[in-house]
Design a protein around this motif. Structure first.
Motif, short mmCIF file in Angstrom:
data_model
loop_
_atom_site.label_atom_id
_atom_site.label_comp_id
_atom_site.label_asym_id
_atom_site.label_seq_id
_atom_site.Cartn_x
_atom_site.Cartn_y
_atom_site.Cartn_z
N GLY A 104 -37.37 -11.54 -7.97
CA GLY A 104 -36.85 -12.90 -8.12
C GLY A 104 -36.48 -13.48 -6.76
N TYR A 105 -35.86 -12.63 -5.94
CA TYR A 105 -35.44 -13.00 -4.59
C TYR A 105 -36.66 -13.37 -3.74
N ASP A 106 -37.68 -12.52 -3.79
CA ASP A 106 -38.90 -12.77 -3.00
C ASP A 106 -39.67 -14.00 -3.50
N THR A 107 -39.59 -14.25 -4.82
CA THR A 107 -40.31 -15.40 -5.37
C THR A 107 -39.77 -16.70 -4.78
N VAL A 108 -38.44 -16.78 -4.66
CA VAL A 108 -37.85 -17.98 -4.06
C VAL A 108 -38.25 -18.07 -2.59
N ALA A 109 -38.27 -16.91 -1.90
CA ALA A 109 -38.68 -16.91 -0.50
C ALA A 109 -40.11 -17.45 -0.37
N LEU A 110 -40.98 -17.01 -1.29
CA LEU A 110 -42.39 -17.43 -1.29
C LEU A 110 -42.51 -18.94 -1.48
N VAL A 111 -41.76 -19.47 -2.46
CA VAL A 111 -41.83 -20.90 -2.75
C VAL A 111 -41.23 -21.71 -1.59
N ALA A 112 -40.10 -21.23 -1.05
CA ALA A 112 -39.46 -21.95 0.04
C ALA A 112 -40.37 -22.00 1.26
N ASP A 113 -41.06 -20.88 1.53
CA ASP A 113 -41.99 -20.81 2.66
C ASP A 113 -43.12 -21.83 2.47
N ALA A 114 -43.61 -21.91 1.21
CA ALA A 114 -44.71 -22.86 0.95
C ALA A 114 -44.24 -24.30 1.11
N ILE A 115 -43.03 -24.60 0.65
CA ILE A 115 -42.51 -25.97 0.78
C ILE A 115 -42.38 -26.33 2.26
N LYS A 116 -41.90 -25.35 3.03
CA LYS A 116 -41.72 -25.59 4.47
C LYS A 116 -43.06 -25.88 5.14
N ARG A 117 -44.08 -25.04 4.82
CA ARG A 117 -45.39 -25.24 5.45
C ARG A 117 -46.07 -26.52 4.95
N ALA A 118 -45.80 -26.88 3.66
CA ALA A 118 -46.37 -28.11 3.14
C ALA A 118 -45.71 -29.33 3.77
N GLY A 119 -44.48 -29.14 4.24
CA GLY A 119 -43.74 -30.24 4.87
C GLY A 119 -43.30 -31.30 3.88
N SER A 120 -43.32 -30.95 2.61
CA SER A 120 -42.98 -31.94 1.58
C SER A 120 -42.70 -31.20 0.27
N ASP A 121 -42.02 -31.88 -0.66
CA ASP A 121 -41.80 -31.24 -1.96
C ASP A 121 -42.80 -31.76 -2.99
N THR B 25 -52.70 -23.47 -10.87
CA THR B 25 -51.27 -23.65 -10.54
C THR B 25 -50.48 -22.36 -10.75
N MET B 26 -51.09 -21.32 -11.35
CA MET B 26 -50.32 -20.11 -11.69
C MET B 26 -50.48 -19.02 -10.63
N PHE B 27 -49.35 -18.53 -10.09
CA PHE B 27 -49.36 -17.50 -9.05
C PHE B 27 -48.49 -16.32 -9.47
N LEU B 28 -48.82 -15.14 -8.99
CA LEU B 28 -47.97 -13.96 -9.15
C LEU B 28 -47.30 -13.64 -7.82
N LYS C 225 -48.62 -26.46 -3.87
CA LYS C 225 -49.62 -25.57 -4.48
C LYS C 225 -50.61 -25.08 -3.43
N GLU C 226 -51.12 -26.01 -2.60
CA GLU C 226 -52.09 -25.62 -1.59
C GLU C 226 -51.48 -24.69 -0.55
N ALA C 227 -50.22 -24.98 -0.18
CA ALA C 227 -49.54 -24.12 0.79
C ALA C 227 -49.31 -22.72 0.21
N ILE D 260 -48.06 -28.83 -11.48
CA ILE D 260 -46.92 -28.23 -10.77
C ILE D 260 -47.16 -26.73 -10.63
N PRO D 261 -47.12 -26.20 -9.39
CA PRO D 261 -47.36 -24.76 -9.23
C PRO D 261 -46.24 -23.93 -9.86
N PHE D 262 -46.61 -22.78 -10.43
CA PHE D 262 -45.63 -21.90 -11.07
C PHE D 262 -45.85 -20.48 -10.58
N VAL D 263 -44.80 -19.86 -10.06
CA VAL D 263 -44.89 -18.50 -9.54
C VAL D 263 -44.08 -17.58 -10.43
#
Lengths: 388, 345
Positions: A312-329, A139-142, A335-337, A120-123
């Motif tokens: 914290g605000y940007d981290t959620v934006a980053l994760v949400a953007d990745a979920i959107k581009r991945a097209g799936s949860d 799986t670890m991102f900054l 992680k790849e997105a 599970i990716p962790f930011v």
């Protein structure tokens, strides 16, 4: 009779609520362990509040992939064993798209192996050690810059804009963050043509710095500036003691200074202090920051305490953007997105990951203190960044 | 061996056998909490000889845990990781590493050796003085760990230790530790420990030398603290000097005091009670949803509730839940009597 009616109403309300929950789409779950209490709470709590704010905004705008986001919040109490227990509780507690949390390496390292094993990716919004992703795995991102970037930005600011040729380097030797920051600063400052004319150490929690200050005052050649790698709990007291002892040279440091304690404890002593951090969180900041401050204030009844709220605000934006581009949860796809993130506009800067590097390239903000008020001193993209 | 001891050993062996199945059947979260409970129980039990039985109230126990954790960490890092994590490691440590069990044993022995060196002068003191002096030891260990950069990475997080501590390992060491401590506590040595606690002059009058007697309790406790430290290192995989300071000291001492000082079953009971309560409260404070009714999260409430509970226990049972007593099983009638009874008309 009234009792019966009330019970009926309650029952009706409860069943309506249940129906409502069933009608809405399944939420996308994001783990959110934070040190809400304990020694790290002054950084983690604002970061969590910022994350909650972004989640609320995304959900109000229709969610991601038509589904609302849901933060699974846990307080990890600034304790590594609690972090590990919470991590396994989260991993075992149902499907997670990703996780966000923490502002320090120790907590992130205690959680890392458990999320890595589960894939599970962790930011992390604020653990700034550039070594962190490689210590844990893919799986670890900054979401923030690494300490090597902010130290280099500080070094170039000191050399080029404060025109300081010789600096005294003082560090808190009790934490990874401060020891690394001092090391990176020295490397970048020497590279920029400056000289470190002396070193000294203290320890987080020390109430008196008399020995260190006396040493600096007794030096034959005086430093033009003093770089102090300090933790947030101590910085107010540190600058106050230097000024009271008559050391008036500029004091420079990292994002550990980004706490209300700098002004509330440091008082007048905080004047002529400069520090590198993630964003300038004031009413005269950039447009998105101003909007963020307004929204944060509406949700929390207080202005953002520091830049970690924005991270914290940007981290959620980053994760949400990745979920959107991945097209799936699906965590593997998220992680790849995440790793392929390019040019995501956040309020703390633009986030891109170079291939294989899970620390973003970002610009550091330098904030100064004048008349006991913060002002934006510079935006620095360092030309030389020491290796992590 | 008394009947109670036999029953306890039996329970330990059965639990150990069950733990092999439990780690596959139970959710990972439960296994983790049980594992850390076993590690903490071993650490708390290892405080019992010195703090409870000889009356040397040491506040430096976590210093020994730190020594054990770092020793095990340095010994068991794979050679490749050593190169990148600890580039300045002295040559005689750099080229090899130990697997889990040997590194744990060596860590225990190193810690016991440190305890001999430290205990010899410190245990000439008694009462409050020894508490303050052992607290000094804790601070000294912290300083050394922070400054011995080439061995410990200084203040930076020590990471990369293989994650080897499973529930059967932790429980196995707890059982071994409890059997060893329990057997010694009920031997003449253990009685000598208690004699020096009750009356130093009377103990000397019957030929018990205070200092070596106390030192034996101190060193034995330190050995198992070192083992516990090694298990901790292999459980989390990463730790830093500040993991082993006042916060952990107070956690362990509160477990010991709640359970009852001077009792091994009390040490285990105290650890289980404190761990279970803090886990339950930690999950409760996240707030709850009952359909229409919802309680908002109140972070930090668990620490307050735990503190209040501790105060209540101390008021109602000042000696802790068990005091100096052990949980005993009533002696059943001997087999001979039993046959008599059943033969009676």
């Amino acid at each position: 009779m009234t009792l019966l009616r009330r019970e009926l109403l309650l029952g009706l309300a409860a069943s309506l609520a249940l129906m409502g929950a069933a009608l809405a789409a399944d939420p996308i779950r994001i783990a959110a362990p934070f040190n809400v209490t304990g020694g790290l709470s002054s950084l983690d709590a604002p970061a969590l509040n910022g994350a909650k704010l972004k989640v609320a905004e995304i959900n109000a705008a229709g969610g991601v992939l038509g589904r609302p986001l849901e933060l699974e919040v846990f307080d990890t109490k600034s304790d590594a064993t609690t972090v590990a227990s919470v991590a396994s509780q989260l991993v075992g507690g149902g499907k997670l798209a990703a996780g966000i949390g923490f502002t320090d390496s120790d907590s992130a390292l205690a959680l890392g192996p458990i999320f890595q094993k589960a894939g599970i990716p962790f930011v992390t919004p604020g653990a700034t050690s550039p070594k962190l992703p490689d210590q844990v795995g893919d799986t670890m991102f900054l979401a923030c810059f690494g300490d090597n970037v902010q130290a280099a930005a500080g070094a170039e600011f000191v050399r080029d804009q404060l025109k300081a040729k010789q600096v005294f380097l003082l560090r808190d030797n009790s934490a990874e963050y401060t020891t690394l920051l001092a090391k990176y600063f020295e490397a970048a400052y020497v590279k920029a043509g400056g000289t470190i004319i002396g070193h000294d150490d203290y320890k987080s929690g020390d109430k008196s710095l008399t020995a260190q200050i006396t040493k600096i005052k007794a030096m034959a050649t005086k430093p033009d500036a003093i770089y102090i790698a300090a933790n947030p709990d101590d910085i107010g007291l540190v600058v106050k003691q230097f000024r009271q002892a008559g050391v008036m040279q500029p004091i420079i440091g990292g994002d550990g200074y980004d706490t209300p304690l700098l002004l509330s404890v440091g008082g007048k002593g905080a004047n002529d202090v400069y520090f590198s951090t993630h964003a300038y969180m004031a009413a005269d900041g950039t447009k998105p920051i101003q909007a963020f401050i307004k929204a944060y204030n509406a949700a929390n009844k207080t202005d953002p305490e520091n830049a970690f709220a924005a991270l914290g605000y940007d981290t959620v934006a980053l994760v949400a953007d990745a979920i959107k581009r991945a097209g799936s949860d699906d965590p593997a796809k998220v992680k790849e997105a995440l790793a392929a993130t390019k040019g995501l506009e956040g309020i703390t800067g633009t986030i891109s990951f170079r291939p294989g590097v899970r620390v973003p390239d970002k610009t550091a903000t330098i904030i100064g203190v004048k008349d006991e008020k913060l002002f934006l001193a510079a935006q620095v993209t360092p030309s030389f960044v020491p290796a992590p | 061996m008394s009947r109670t001891q036999t029953i306890w050993i039996g329970i330990g062996v059965v639990l150990l056998a069950l733990s092999f199945f439990a780690q596959n059947l139970l959710p990972d979260y439960a296994v983790r909490v049980l594992t850390i409970t076993c590690i903490n129980a071993l650490l708390v039990a290892s405080m019992a000889p010195a703090n409870g039985m000889t009356g040397v109230f040491s506040l430096g126990h976590v210093g020994f845990v730190a020594v054990g954790a770092y020793a095990a960490g340095i010994l068991s890092l794979p050679v490749a990781t050593k190169g990148s994590m600890l580039p300045d490691l002295p040559g005689w440590l750099a080229g090899w590493y130990l697997s889990f069990l040997p590194s744990t044993l060596v860590a225990g022995c190193v810690t016991a050796a440190v305890a001999i060196v430290v205990g010899a002068p410190l245990l000439r003191l008694s009462g409050h003085f020894v508490s303050v002096a052992t607290l000094g030891f804790l601070v000294i260990v912290n300083e050394i760990v922070i400054n011995a950069d080439s061995l410990t990475r200084g203040a930076r997080t020590f990471t990369g230790v293989p994650l080897e501590t499973t529930l059967p390992w932790a429980l196995g060491w707890l059982v071994v530790g409890l059997i060893a401590l329990g057997r010694i506590a009920s031997s003449p040595t253990g009685r000598a420990w208690r004699a020096t606690r009750e009356d130093v002059v009377a103990a000397r009058a019957i030929g018990i030398e205070t200092q070596p007697t106390r030192l034996s309790a101190f060193v034995l406790g330190a050995f198992f603290a070192g083992i516990g430290g090694a298990l901790y290192a292999h459980y989390l995989g990463s730790f830093s000097p500040k993991s082993f300071l006042f916060a952990y000291t107070f956690t362990l001492i509160s477990m010991l005091v709640i359970g009852g000082m001077g009792s091994l079953s009390g040490a285990v009971l105290g650890t289980v009670v404190v761990t279970a309560l803090s886990e339950v409260l930690r999950n409760l404070e996240r707030g709850m949803d009952f359909g229409a009714l919802s309680i908002p999260p109140l972070y930090g409430a668990s620490q307050i509730a735990l503190g209040l509970l501790f105060i209540a226990i101390m008021i109602l049972r000042p000696e802790g839940l068990l005091g100096p007593r052990e949980i005993r099983f009533p002696n059943a009638r001997s087999p001979k009597e039993t046959t008599h009874d059943s033969a009676a008309p």
